[in-house]
Design a protein around this motif. Structure first.
Motif, PDB file in Angstrom:
ATOM      1  N   UNK A 136       0.824  -1.203   0.000  1.00  0.00           N
ATOM      2  CA  UNK A 136       0.000   0.000   0.000  1.00  0.00           C
ATOM      3  C   UNK A 136       0.863   1.260   0.000  1.00  0.00           C
ATOM      4  N   UNK A 137       2.047   1.178   0.575  1.00  0.00           N
ATOM      5  CA  UNK A 137       2.965   2.313   0.495  1.00  0.00           C
ATOM      6  C   UNK A 137       3.315   2.607  -0.965  1.00  0.00           C
ATOM      7  N   UNK A 138       3.654   1.567  -1.723  1.00  0.00           N
ATOM      8  CA  UNK A 138       3.996   1.734  -3.136  1.00  0.00           C
ATOM      9  C   UNK A 138       2.784   2.169  -3.956  1.00  0.00           C
ATOM     10  N   UNK A 139       1.618   1.601  -3.654  1.00  0.00           N
ATOM     11  CA  UNK A 139       0.410   1.944  -4.399  1.00  0.00           C
ATOM     12  C   UNK A 139       0.026   3.401  -4.179  1.00  0.00           C
ATOM     13  N   UNK A 140       0.065   3.848  -2.925  1.00  0.00           N
ATOM     14  CA  UNK A 140      -0.268   5.245  -2.636  1.00  0.00           C
ATOM     15  C   UNK A 140       0.765   6.197  -3.231  1.00  0.00           C
ATOM     16  N   UNK A 141       2.019   5.785  -3.230  1.00  0.00           N
ATOM     17  CA  UNK A 141       3.067   6.599  -3.864  1.00  0.00           C
ATOM     18  C   UNK A 141       2.735   6.807  -5.338  1.00  0.00           C
ATOM     19  N   UNK A 142       2.308   5.755  -6.020  1.00  0.00           N
ATOM     20  CA  UNK A 142       1.988   5.862  -7.444  1.00  0.00           C
ATOM     21  C   UNK A 142       0.809   6.799  -7.678  1.00  0.00           C
ATOM     22  N   UNK A 143      -0.225   6.708  -6.839  1.00  0.00           N
ATOM     23  CA  UNK A 143      -1.381   7.600  -6.974  1.00  0.00           C
ATOM     24  C   UNK A 143      -0.961   9.053  -6.725  1.00  0.00           C
ATOM     25  N   UNK A 144      -0.141   9.275  -5.720  1.00  0.00           N
ATOM     26  CA  UNK A 144       0.314  10.631  -5.406  1.00  0.00           C
ATOM     27  C   UNK A 144       1.104  11.234  -6.562  1.00  0.00           C
ATOM     28  N   UNK A 145       1.771  10.401  -7.343  1.00  0.00           N
ATOM     29  CA  UNK A 145       2.568  10.863  -8.476  1.00  0.00           C
ATOM     30  C   UNK A 145       1.831  10.736  -9.809  1.00  0.00           C
ATOM     31  N   UNK A 146       0.533  10.484  -9.760  1.00  0.00           N
ATOM     32  CA  UNK A 146      -0.197  10.189 -10.991  1.00  0.00           C
ATOM     33  C   UNK A 146      -0.198  11.353 -11.977  1.00  0.00           C
ATOM     34  N   UNK A 147      -0.310  12.583 -11.504  1.00  0.00           N
ATOM     35  CA  UNK A 147      -0.294  13.724 -12.422  1.00  0.00           C
ATOM     36  C   UNK A 147       1.095  13.951 -12.997  1.00  0.00           C
ATOM     37  N   UNK A 148       2.109  13.920 -12.145  1.00  0.00           N
ATOM     38  CA  UNK A 148       3.476  14.189 -12.593  1.00  0.00           C
ATOM     39  C   UNK A 148       3.993  13.119 -13.547  1.00  0.00           C
ATOM     40  N   UNK A 149       3.615  11.859 -13.339  1.00  0.00           N
ATOM     41  CA  UNK A 149       4.147  10.749 -14.128  1.00  0.00           C
ATOM     42  C   UNK A 149       3.140  10.193 -15.133  1.00  0.00           C
ATOM     43  N   UNK A 150       1.999  10.859 -15.263  1.00  0.00           N
ATOM     44  CA  UNK A 150       0.970  10.441 -16.229  1.00  0.00           C
ATOM     45  C   UNK A 150       0.552   8.986 -15.991  1.00  0.00           C
ATOM     46  N   UNK A 151       0.272   8.673 -14.726  1.00  0.00           N
ATOM     47  CA  UNK A 151      -0.179   7.333 -14.351  1.00  0.00           C
ATOM     48  C   UNK A 151      -1.694   7.273 -14.446  1.00  0.00           C
ATOM     49  N   UNK A 152      -2.213   6.263 -15.121  1.00  0.00           N
ATOM     50  CA  UNK A 152      -3.658   6.152 -15.345  1.00  0.00           C
ATOM     51  C   UNK A 152      -4.342   5.144 -14.432  1.00  0.00           C
ATOM     52  N   UNK A 153      -3.588   4.157 -13.953  1.00  0.00           N
ATOM     53  CA  UNK A 153      -4.228   3.123 -13.148  1.00  0.00           C
ATOM     54  C   UNK A 153      -3.216   2.490 -12.200  1.00  0.00           C
ATOM     55  N   UNK A 154      -3.661   2.196 -10.989  1.00  0.00           N
ATOM     56  CA  UNK A 154      -2.837   1.507  -9.996  1.00  0.00           C
ATOM     57  C   UNK A 154      -3.681   0.391  -9.408  1.00  0.00           C
ATOM     58  N   UNK A 155      -3.129  -0.818  -9.331  1.00  0.00           N
ATOM     59  CA  UNK A 155      -3.856  -1.963  -8.790  1.00  0.00           C
ATOM     60  C   UNK A 155      -3.027  -2.627  -7.704  1.00  0.00           C
ATOM     61  N   UNK A 156      -3.716  -2.977  -6.616  1.00  0.00           N
ATOM     62  CA  UNK A 156      -3.034  -3.710  -5.541  1.00  0.00           C
ATOM     63  C   UNK A 156      -4.058  -4.392  -4.638  1.00  0.00           C
TER      64      UNK A 156
END
Length: 323
Positions: A265-285
């Motif tokens: 969940x630490x990694x998943x939340x990190x990805x969501x927090x960076x979603x705008x900066x890194x153009x992340x569209x989806x995170x699954x865990x």
């Protein structure tokens, strides 16, 4: 026609001046709100309490990405959640979680550290990774910091002229730390609209993971950890093994506190927090899924997630980029 009296003339001038001042104050207030919130229509992030007590904190993608870096640097150094809370509250007070290039005298960055006081060069201090690391270095030298009141611990690092100011940020910092260290699952969401000039793609995600968590994040499960899953059909649905997916395996013993599930969940939340900066569209865990959108994004149950699939999904965090 009678001449206006001096008294009425002065009253008229005062009224006009008062109206002008009111307009200027209203404009200043509007601009301040726009600065704090990121502007009208800007994408937002939100963290909620894992205790269902109604506590929440809303912030911008810029603030979310900086908070995620501060947390990741702390846990990667083996610092406890309390240390992350102290660091986040300090950055909230000093810079509003913004990496600013100005401040009192020569103060700079997330923690308003001063080159003249030995915190590093201007370039180093304006690097959130460096700034967070040197903050934790100083905090670790404070005897019993985890048992001290937050204001006392922060002040022994910062030497601020307003030490009590850190206290008002403790509730928000506590919520952020619980989410970003992974202790409170599925509590951080962002709308996820990309920045105007996003730097996205799997390679950018991997580079950011290494920047914040260190190289071990790509070595937790062998040589293939963090690799991009290739597919002969680049247009495949997100998360279906296409070339836009970064898979980060999770295993036991990767956090200073908690379990592998917390690490995930630490990694998943990190990805969501960076979603705008890194153009992340989806995170699954762990059988849960977050998808970017223009409305408030939430964590939902993955389609067809049974017990077996949930167990498998808890062993890896899947990050799908828009490029």
């Amino acid at each position: 026609m009678p001449e206006p009296s001096p008294t009425s003339t002065r009253r008229g001038r005062l009224l006009r001046c008062g109206a002008a001042v009111a307009v200027l104050l209203a404009l200043a207030g509007y601009l301040a709100v726009q600065y704090v919130t990121g502007g009208t229509g800007a994408p937002r992030c939100k963290v909620v309490s894992g205790r269902d007590d109604g506590a929440s904190y809303e912030f911008t993608p810029e603030q979310a990405a900086n908070a995620a870096t501060i947390s990741a640097i702390g846990t990667s150094r083996g610092m406890p959640e309390r240390a992350v809370t102290i660091a986040l509250a300090t950055a909230l007070q000093e810079s509003g979680l913004r990496n600013i290039d100005h401040g009192d005298r020569d103060s700079l960055g997330l923690f308003q550290q001063r080159p003249s006081q030995g915190w590093g060069t201007q370039q180093e201090i304006l690097d959130p990774t460096y700034a967070s690391g040197v903050f934790y270095e100083h905090l670790a030298k404070v005897p019993g910091y985890s048992r001290l009141p937050l204001t006392v611990a922060a002040q022994r690092v910062q030497r601020s002229g307003y030490p009590q100011a850190y206290a008002k940020h403790e509730p928000d910092a506590t919520l952020l730390a619980a989410a970003l260290t992974g202790r409170a699952a599925a509590t951080l969401t962002c709308e996820g609209r990309p920045d105007a000039t996003p730097t996205g793609g799997p390679s950018a995600v991997r580079a950011a993971l290494v920047r914040d968590f260190g190289r071990t994040v790509l070595q937790e499960a062998g040589a293939e950890v963090g690799a991009v899953e290739e597919s002969p059909t680049p247009k495949a649905a997100p998360g279906a093994g296409d070339s836009r997916t970064v898979t980060v395996p999770v295993r036991e013993g990767t956090t200073a506190e908690g379990t592998a599930l917390q690490r995930g969940w630490e990694l998943a939340h990190w990805a969501v927090a960076n979603s705008s900066a890194l153009h992340i569209e989806q995170v699954s865990y762990a059988g849960r899924e977050w998808s970017a959108g223009r409305s408030r994004s939430t964590w939902s149950t993955s389609a067809g997630s049974g017990a077996q699939k949930s167990a498998k999904s808890a062993a890896e965090v899947r990050i799908v980029t828009g490029q």
